[in-house]
Each structure stands twice: as structure tokens, then as C-alpha cells.
Write a protein that holds these residues in place. Structure first.
Motif, PDB file in Angstrom:
ATOM      1  N   LYS A 257      -4.196  -7.669   3.431  1.00  0.00           N
ATOM      2  CA  LYS A 257      -5.036  -6.970   4.327  1.00  0.00           C
ATOM      3  C   LYS A 257      -6.453  -6.734   3.532  1.00  0.00           C
ATOM      4  O   LYS A 257      -7.656  -6.888   4.080  1.00  0.00           O
ATOM      5  N   TRP A 258      -6.258  -6.239   2.071  1.00  0.00           N
ATOM      6  CA  TRP A 258      -7.378  -5.915   1.340  1.00  0.00           C
ATOM      7  C   TRP A 258      -8.177  -7.063   1.088  1.00  0.00           C
ATOM      8  O   TRP A 258      -9.585  -6.889   1.463  1.00  0.00           O
TER       9      TRP A 258
ATOM     10  N   GLN B  35     -12.298  -3.022  -7.739  1.00  0.00           N
ATOM     11  CA  GLN B  35     -12.421  -2.060  -6.786  1.00  0.00           C
ATOM     12  C   GLN B  35     -13.619  -2.166  -5.947  1.00  0.00           C
ATOM     13  O   GLN B  35     -14.658  -2.287  -6.548  1.00  0.00           O
TER      14      GLN B  35
ATOM     15  N   ARG C 209     -15.509  -0.123  -3.164  1.00  0.00           N
ATOM     16  CA  ARG C 209     -15.405   1.135  -2.476  1.00  0.00           C
ATOM     17  C   ARG C 209     -15.585   1.134  -1.001  1.00  0.00           C
ATOM     18  O   ARG C 209     -15.153   2.025  -0.382  1.00  0.00           O
TER      19      ARG C 209
ATOM     20  N   TYR D  23       0.235   3.739  -3.000  1.00  0.00           N
ATOM     21  CA  TYR D  23      -0.369   5.510  -2.883  1.00  0.00           C
ATOM     22  C   TYR D  23       0.789   6.219  -3.254  1.00  0.00           C
ATOM     23  O   TYR D  23       0.628   7.340  -3.628  1.00  0.00           O
TER      24      TYR D  23
ATOM     25  N   LEU E 175     -13.846  -0.781   0.758  1.00  0.00           N
ATOM     26  CA  LEU E 175     -12.715  -1.127   1.306  1.00  0.00           C
ATOM     27  C   LEU E 175     -11.571  -0.035   0.974  1.00  0.00           C
ATOM     28  O   LEU E 175     -11.001   0.552   1.748  1.00  0.00           O
ATOM     29  N   SER E 176     -11.673   0.684  -0.419  1.00  0.00           N
ATOM     30  CA  SER E 176     -10.796   1.569  -0.663  1.00  0.00           C
ATOM     31  C   SER E 176     -11.345   2.169  -2.077  1.00  0.00           C
ATOM     32  O   SER E 176     -11.672   1.546  -2.803  1.00  0.00           O
ATOM     33  N   TRP E 177     -11.273   3.265  -2.088  1.00  0.00           N
ATOM     34  CA  TRP E 177     -11.433   4.119  -3.327  1.00  0.00           C
ATOM     35  C   TRP E 177     -10.398   4.192  -4.423  1.00  0.00           C
ATOM     36  O   TRP E 177     -10.705   4.688  -5.522  1.00  0.00           O
ATOM     37  N   LEU E 178      -9.226   3.819  -3.950  1.00  0.00           N
ATOM     38  CA  LEU E 178      -8.104   4.044  -4.803  1.00  0.00           C
ATOM     39  C   LEU E 178      -7.464   2.744  -5.380  1.00  0.00           C
ATOM     40  O   LEU E 178      -6.806   2.681  -6.367  1.00  0.00           O
ATOM     41  N   GLN E 179      -7.712   1.740  -4.525  1.00  0.00           N
ATOM     42  CA  GLN E 179      -6.978   0.511  -4.635  1.00  0.00           C
ATOM     43  C   GLN E 179      -7.809  -0.415  -5.707  1.00  0.00           C
ATOM     44  O   GLN E 179      -9.120  -0.901  -5.510  1.00  0.00           O
TER      45      GLN E 179
ATOM     46  N   LYS F  81     -10.080  -7.985   4.637  1.00  0.00           N
ATOM     47  CA  LYS F  81     -11.058  -7.369   5.104  1.00  0.00           C
ATOM     48  C   LYS F  81     -12.476  -7.452   4.079  1.00  0.00           C
ATOM     49  O   LYS F  81     -13.475  -7.615   4.436  1.00  0.00           O
TER      50      LYS F  81
ATOM     51  N   GLU G  10       0.864  -1.269  -0.079  1.00  0.00           N
ATOM     52  CA  GLU G  10       0.070  -0.006  -0.047  1.00  0.00           C
ATOM     53  C   GLU G  10       0.931   1.138   0.077  1.00  0.00           C
ATOM     54  O   GLU G  10       0.522   2.227  -0.611  1.00  0.00           O
TER      55      GLU G  10
END
Length: 469
Positions: A407-408, A373, A375, A293, A377-381, A411, A289
Motif C-alpha cells: 500500500k505504501w 520516510q 511524511r 503500529y 504518506l505516513s509520519w511513523l513508517q 500510494k 502495518e
């Protein structure tokens, strides 16, 4: 009986099919030849540019085209970025014709076995950069040759300039450092022109040369190391020269409205160094991550690089960056829409299975993969996953299998478990945690790319058997 079958003739004229096939093949051959001629001429211009002969030709080109509507910037753009855009448009035409050819008459006799291809024929197997094919090895040699020849030509020009000036040894050393730093930056800018081409997922250039996107990302890694090394040397040589002059702080903070803006270059270099350091394998393996990022700083890197060098110098690499931005924009438009998750469940083996809805006209094959994706969990990954369902399973859905490793994915598994528990408890709909996903793709090779390696395996096996016997 199909309603369209009544309108179709029972006997198709082979003469018409052969004429269409000849026309399509001729058009493809002409387009391919034209693309390679333009590409070779473009590479020749890049190779000649550092030399004195190339500099004289560039000055004549600038004088002949500087009176046009776009001035000096337009003439440089046409010379260095224009050929790449022309190749892109010709590749679109070539791929369109190739798609039309797919609908022509084919029989089992027209099938050809895998043949030797330079892109998949291995030359280096146990190297520190992995398996290197013949075409990749040639490309590496060309890049090394360009950098060495450019440094030699620039050094000759620098020494010629210094010899014409009456300078002390200290002043000559400072000028040598500044001129050498300038040349490192120029070489890095041309490497930057190739840096963004391999990571355009929907690139027509990659499809034209028949390289899957997932195979081309390694070229971005190689070029990234070379480009950042050159840009780091570019900044380091200038810092040493400014420190010897005693104007280091003043030069670093200087931002000219016209000309070179030093402070913008410092910002761009810092962003590039952060991306470079966090992309190294140990750090990327330790914290993906952080790498992901930090790599979004490419926007800062490119934007302040343009501020640093100005429009006419930046136009040398603008063509490749434009193709990448165009690809990124089209991917953004596709990924804005969310898809329905028909089912989500955790299998006993610890794998997560998602069944996603898809339009009927979206086609994929057994080698396809999608970027997913979630959302919540994450808006970028965006994470790539292979499609596990068969294209014949259904017209309106596809399924993917996700192994829980990081982790992703962990989750995601916990969210699915909590959603299943809410359904079992029959909680109200507004109290349930819904999963919203977006899909980008599918990507992957249109044909079985792994079959390209079958021939080499059989050849190596027979060669090994002969050696043993």
C-alpha cells in the motif's frame, strides 16, 4: 598539481609507518581482549546468579556496596548493567582506532582472502529458523543451557524454602506456583537485557563483532519469542496461584507505591502479548502495518515494566535499554531534517526511482541502504531501500529504486504520477502536491560481507566433487 602535494614528502619512511601500525594493532588487541574478558565475566555472573552460591555472592556484593551514594539500585546497576556500558565505550575506542588504521599504508600484498568465520560458517541450513551459523548455534546452546540451569537451580531453592515451612499441601502448591512464577520473571528479565541490543541500528557492539544490522534483527526475533514466553508463564503462574487463594481480582488491581505493582505488570504484559501475537509471521505477512503500529507499544511495555518491578530490579536490564534509547534518540535527531527530492519518476517496469540530495561528507558503498520516510504518506513508517547509485556518481546526491509491492509504495507511485501530471498541465506551484522525505542512514556493512561466504561455497563444492568422484 594538488596544493597539498607540495607539502608531502616524496618518500615516506616505512619505519614510521610500521611503528604506527604496530601501535595501532597492539591497542586494538588490548581493547579486544579487555572487551571479551568483561563480557565473559558478565555472562558468568548471569549464569551464577540463580544458584545458591551466586545468591550468596550477590548478598555480599550488596552489603559491601549498599552504603554508596546510589544505594542498592546503584550496586545492582554496576553489577548487571555496568559491564555492558563499559563494553560499549571500549567498542567506540576500538572502532575509532580501527578507523585510524584505515589511513595507514596498505598495498596489494597486504590483502587477505576470505577466511573461515564462525559468524558466517553454516551449521544448520534447512531448519525452521533458517540458516544458522556456528556462532549463532553456540549462542543458542548457551541461552538454552542458561534457561535450563536457572530453572533447575531456582526449583532446588524453591523446594528448600517450602521444606522449611510447615504448610498444608494446598498452601505448598500455591507457594510453589508463586515462587516458580517469580523465577520465570527473573529469567525473562535477563533475556530482556539482550533483547534490545540487536535492533540498535547504529550499535557499536554490532560493529565491533562485525555483524551487519540487517543480519542481527533475527536475534531480536528469537529473543522476543523466548522473553515473551517466560513473561507469559510468569503471569500465568501468579494468576493460577491468586485464583486458588480467592484473591485474583484484588491482586491484579493492586498498585503499591513501594514494592511490586501488580496492575502495572498486567498492563506491561498485555502490551507485550499484543506485540508478540502481531509479530508472528502469518499476521505480519497478512498485515504489516498492524505489526508495525502495534510494535510501538514497546514504550508502554518498558515503562510499565519499570513501574511493576521497581528501580532496583529494573536496573538489571537498564544498560541494554539505555543503549537502545540512546541509539533511537540519535536516529531521531538525524531524521528530523528533510531532504530535497531532486527527481522522482516511475519507470516503465513499474519501479519508482527517487534521486535524493545528500551532504558531501555522507559516504556510502555499494552495499548500503537507507530508511526512507515520506511524511505525506505516513509520519511513523520508515521503509528500508538499497542505494542504487554508485558512490562515484556524485557528491551531493544518491538514488534508490523502489519496487511497488504494498500500500505504501503504491500510494507513493500514485503521488509521483499526480505530481508529473500537474507539471505537464503547468498548474500553479501552490496547487501541486509536493513530496517531502526524510532519510535515516546509510546503514550496511563497511566491507563486502557476502565475500565471507565465498570460501564456504568453494569448500562445499570441492567436498561435493570428491564425494561424487
Amino acid at each position: 598539481m594538488d596544493e597539498h602535494s607540495v607539502r608531502q614528502p616524496l618518500i615516506v619512511s616505512s619505519q614510521g609507518v610500521n611503528k604506527a601500525t604496530v601501535l595501532v594493532s597492539s591497542a586494538k588487541w588490548i581493547l579486544s581482549a579487555l572487551i571479551w574478558v568483561i563480557f565473559i565475566a558478565w555472562v558468568a555472573v548471569i549464569f551464577l546468579f540463580p544458584t545458591q552460591f551466586g545468591n550468596e555472592l550477590f548478598e555480599k556484593w550488596s552489603e559491601a556496596t549498599s552504603g554508596t551514594l546510589f544505594g542498592l539500585t546503584g550496586s545492582i546497576f554496576v553489577l548487571f548493567s555496568g559491564p555492558l556500558l563499559v563494553i560499549g565505550f571500549l567498542s567506540i575506542a576500538h572502532l575509532t582506532i580501527s578507523g585510524e588504521e584505515g589511513f595507514q599504508h596498505h598495498d596489494k600484498k597486504s590483502w587477505k582472502p576470505p577466511r573461515v568465520r564462525l559468524w558466517t560458517f553454516p551449521i544448520l541450513v534447512d531448519g525452521f529458523i533458517g540458516v544458522v551459523s556456528a556462532a549463532e548455534f553456540v549462542g543458542i546452546l548457551l541461552f538454552v543451557a542458561y534457561i535450563v540451569c536457572a530453572l533447575y537451580a531456582y526449583t532446588q531453592r524453591n523446594l528448600g524454602l517450602i521444606s522449611q515451612w510447615h504448610l498444608t499441601s494446598r498452601e505448598a502448591s500455591i507457594w510453589i506456583l508463586e515462587l516458580t512464577g517469580l523465577r520465570f520473571g527473573a529469567i525473562g528479565l535477563f533475556c530482556l537485557a539482550f533483547l534490545f541490543l540487536p535492533i540498535a541500528r547504529g550499535s557499536v557492539l554490532l560493529r565491533f563483532i562485525d555483524i551487519p544490522f540487517e543480519h542481527a534483527t533475527r536475534y531480536h526475533v528469537w529473543l522476543g519469542h523466548v522473553t515473551m514466553l517466560l513473561f507469559t508463564l510468569h503471569g500465568l503462574f501468579y494468576v493460577i496461584a491468586w485464583a486458588m487463594r480467592g484473591t485474583l481480582l484484588h491482586e491484579i488491581l493492586e498498585w503499591k507505591d513501594i514494592g511490586i505493582a501488580n496492575f502495572a505488570g498486567v498492563i506491561s504484559l498485555v502490551a507485550g502479548l499484543l506485540m508478540w501475537v502481531t509479530s508472528l509471521h502469518p499476521i505480519r505477512r497478512w498485515n504489516f502495518e498492524l505489526f508495525f503500529y502495534t510494535h510501538q507499544l514497546y514504550v508502554v511495555f518498558i515503562l510499565f515494566l519499570a513501574f511493576h518491578v521497581g528501580d532496583f530490579i529494573f536496573s538489571m536490564a537498564a544498560g541494554a535499554i539505555f543503549l537502545f534509547v540512546l541509539d533511537r534518540f540519535l536516529r531521531f535527531c538525524q531524521s528530523r531534517r528533510t531532504v530535497n527530492i531532486i527527481s522522482a519518476k516511475c519507470l516503465p517496469c513499474g519501479t519508482v526511482e527517487l534521486v535524493l540530495s545528500k551532504p558531501q561528507n555522507l559516504s556510502y558503498n555499494a552495499l548500503s541502504f537507507v530508511f526512507l520516510q515520506v511524511r505525506g504518506l505516513s509520519w511513523l513508517q520508515w521503509h528500508p531501500f538499497s542505494v542504487s547509485s554508485s558512490p562515484l556518481d556524485g557528491k551531493y546526491h544518491l538514488s534508490i529504486l523502489i519496487k511497488v509491492l504494498g500500500k505504501w509504495t503504491d500510494k507513493l507511485r500514485r503521488n509521483i504520477i499526480s505530481l508529473s501530471e500537474a507539471e505537464e498541465k503547468e498548474l500553479p506551484f501552490q496547487h501541486r502536491q509536493m513530496i517531502t522525505a526524510s532519510v535515516e542512514g546509510p546503514y550496511g556493512h563497511e566491507q563486502p560481507y557476502h565475500l565471507m561466504y565465498v570460501l564456504y561455497t568453494s569448500v562445499f563444492t570441492s567436498w561435493t566433487s570428491e564425494c561424487i568422484s
